[in-house]
Design an enzyme around this catalytic site. Sequence first.
Site, short mmCIF file in Angstrom:
data_model
loop_
_atom_site.label_atom_id
_atom_site.label_comp_id
_atom_site.label_asym_id
_atom_site.label_seq_id
_atom_site.Cartn_x
_atom_site.Cartn_y
_atom_site.Cartn_z
CB CYS A 1 -7.88 -42.62 -12.02
SG CYS A 1 -9.02 -44.20 -11.97
P1 NDP Z 1 -14.44 -34.01 -14.20
O1 NDP Z 1 -14.40 -34.32 -12.95
O2 NDP Z 1 -14.44 -32.57 -14.86
O3 NDP Z 1 -15.70 -34.66 -14.93
C1 NDP Z 1 -16.52 -35.91 -14.40
C2 NDP Z 1 -17.81 -35.94 -14.53
O4 NDP Z 1 -18.09 -34.67 -13.56
C3 NDP Z 1 -18.39 -35.39 -15.96
O5 NDP Z 1 -19.69 -36.08 -16.10
C4 NDP Z 1 -18.52 -34.10 -15.60
O6 NDP Z 1 -19.51 -33.70 -16.71
C5 NDP Z 1 -19.12 -33.93 -14.46
N1 NDP Z 1 -18.91 -32.80 -13.67
C6 NDP Z 1 -18.26 -31.62 -14.01
N2 NDP Z 1 -18.52 -30.73 -13.28
C7 NDP Z 1 -19.04 -30.98 -12.33
C8 NDP Z 1 -19.94 -30.41 -11.12
N3 NDP Z 1 -19.37 -28.95 -10.78
N4 NDP Z 1 -20.62 -31.00 -10.40
C9 NDP Z 1 -21.04 -32.25 -10.72
N5 NDP Z 1 -20.27 -32.85 -11.88
C10 NDP Z 1 -19.53 -32.32 -12.76
O7 NDP Z 1 -13.25 -34.64 -15.16
P2 NDP Z 1 -13.06 -34.28 -16.93
O8 NDP Z 1 -13.87 -35.48 -17.48
O9 NDP Z 1 -13.18 -33.06 -17.02
O10 NDP Z 1 -11.20 -34.57 -16.82
C11 NDP Z 1 -10.54 -33.64 -15.94
C12 NDP Z 1 -9.68 -34.55 -15.33
O11 NDP Z 1 -10.33 -35.37 -14.20
C13 NDP Z 1 -8.74 -35.43 -15.91
O12 NDP Z 1 -7.63 -34.91 -16.68
C14 NDP Z 1 -8.34 -36.25 -15.07
O13 NDP Z 1 -7.24 -35.60 -14.32
C15 NDP Z 1 -9.44 -36.50 -14.14
N6 NDP Z 1 -10.26 -37.48 -14.22
C16 NDP Z 1 -10.24 -38.85 -13.59
C17 NDP Z 1 -10.94 -39.76 -14.02
C18 NDP Z 1 -10.85 -41.00 -12.97
O14 NDP Z 1 -10.96 -42.00 -13.48
N7 NDP Z 1 -10.41 -40.72 -11.74
C19 NDP Z 1 -11.83 -40.01 -14.96
C20 NDP Z 1 -11.76 -38.77 -15.91
C21 NDP Z 1 -11.02 -37.62 -15.48
P3 NDP Z 1 -19.21 -32.85 -18.17
O15 NDP Z 1 -18.38 -33.78 -18.76
O16 NDP Z 1 -20.24 -32.44 -18.52
O17 NDP Z 1 -18.12 -31.79 -17.53
#
Ligand code: NDP
Length: 488
Positions: free
Chosen positions: A286
Amino acid sequence: MTTPTIRLRQMIGGTWADGAGTAERSENPADPDGAPVAEYLTASEEQLEQAMAAAAAAARAWDRRGLLSRGQVLRRAALLMEDRAEDLAMLMTREQGKSLADSRGEVGASVETLHYHAAAARRPNGATYPSSHPDEVVRTIRRPVGTVAVITPWNFPLQIPVWKIAPALLWGNPVVWKPASDTPAMAVALTEILVEAGVPDGALNLLLGPGHLGAALVAHPDTAAVTFTGSVPVGHSIRDAVVPRGAKLQLELGGHNAAVVLPDAHLPSAADAIVAGGMGSTGQKCTATRRVIAVGDCYDALVGELADRVEALVVGPGADEGTALGPVVSAKARDEITTALQQAIDEGAAVLATAPVPDTPGHWVAPTLLAGIPELTICREEVFGPVTTVLRVSDLDAAVELANATDFGLTASVFTRDQRTARRCVDDLVAGLVKVNAPSTGSELHAPFGGLRDSSFPAPREQASDSAAEFFTVGKTAYERLAPEEDS
Ligand code: NDP
């Protein structure tokens, strides 16, 4: 030799239990056609209820254990993690894809984080105030906030959970943790360590399952605090579920971090830092540098330095010696990055440099340096991969304005030899972390970490023990007056 697939289970109330939901697996992003890294059955909503009940049942005894005893548990966890460091690093590279050097670094930092919070148990944690009454002491105390929901992403599958879980446990809270579906084996490995270190039954519960399980967890009426790192849309949906009912909330979301380069900068070291910040961990941070803002006449020389470094990056399986960048975490992530890159080119961006990728089935994305204009979609929306866009402006004012022209505010860097320029940028760049002559990525595990605007949510920041203590406790003020003496 093929590494066997690991069978994972849920941790609920001190018992490892098979999930009651559907079958899932995690894969090796460098070898997605090979054997799965791990297989498991997801947790059901009923198992979520069991975990919440176990957490509530464990709360009082865990609180009564006391800070120093809980700190000792964290210290034992640090020692266990250190013993298993190489196995954990290999598993991280296999399941997440990052280079072995990055995995080893993450394991080491996680060990240090556990030691740091263990030691924080010995710090002063309240204040005393004078009282109007001579027989009275007025003091502030910290009490556990209650059951903490921890939701974590896949990009730092050990470090981010440790940042959250260690202080949550230290301050006497039971935890229910839902990790990312792409890295469940790492979550089980950390849970095994904490349980073996002495976290009692019910104080740490692990639920493996999809996003909607996380949504049910944060919306649960017994969840007293939520700490989340991930995407903006999910973060905002959590905010909407949690804030109205008054639970505590900590969100660490995305960023669109700028590096401002002044003409007086030492360009070779600026280029080193920008390529490390933009491309390191295959851009899946991030805090990654997404935009480079070249001021005045340094543009051509800077682009030359950046292009040389990007073209020299070695992309390959994280486990191979010499790999700088591993694959991205999943086919979905690769497709999203590739689509965003094509859109940027369609909108007028020019490719300045790329590096070759292996000719194998892994989730490869070529690190790409673009030349662009601020109006490109890629200059506003976060693309979570190894893509950085170089922009040019005439002066420092324009650079600061452009750096701040996003909805995010996580990190920013400035490269200059002039102290006044650096000070101006530290003051005026809208970012929770500002780096001078250093990459936008990376942070000290004991310094407050967090963003502004859409990158975060107004709450005590992560990592530093003081702000962690503030988030994971509720404060009280006690007025403690002596009872009258018998004969008075
Ligand atoms: P998400 O926000 O989808 O996932 C992060 C966590 O939240 C995972 O454990 C996920 O579970 C969970 N989650 C998903 N949907 C919900 C919900 N409705 N309510 C509560 N928890 C939920 O990120 P992604 O991993 O899919 O990545 C997508 C984008 O997020 C990336 O492309 C990037 O832009 C951003 N990101 C940012 C990060 C940071 O460090 N700030 C880290 C990772 C991603 P599950 O994996 O089961 O979907």
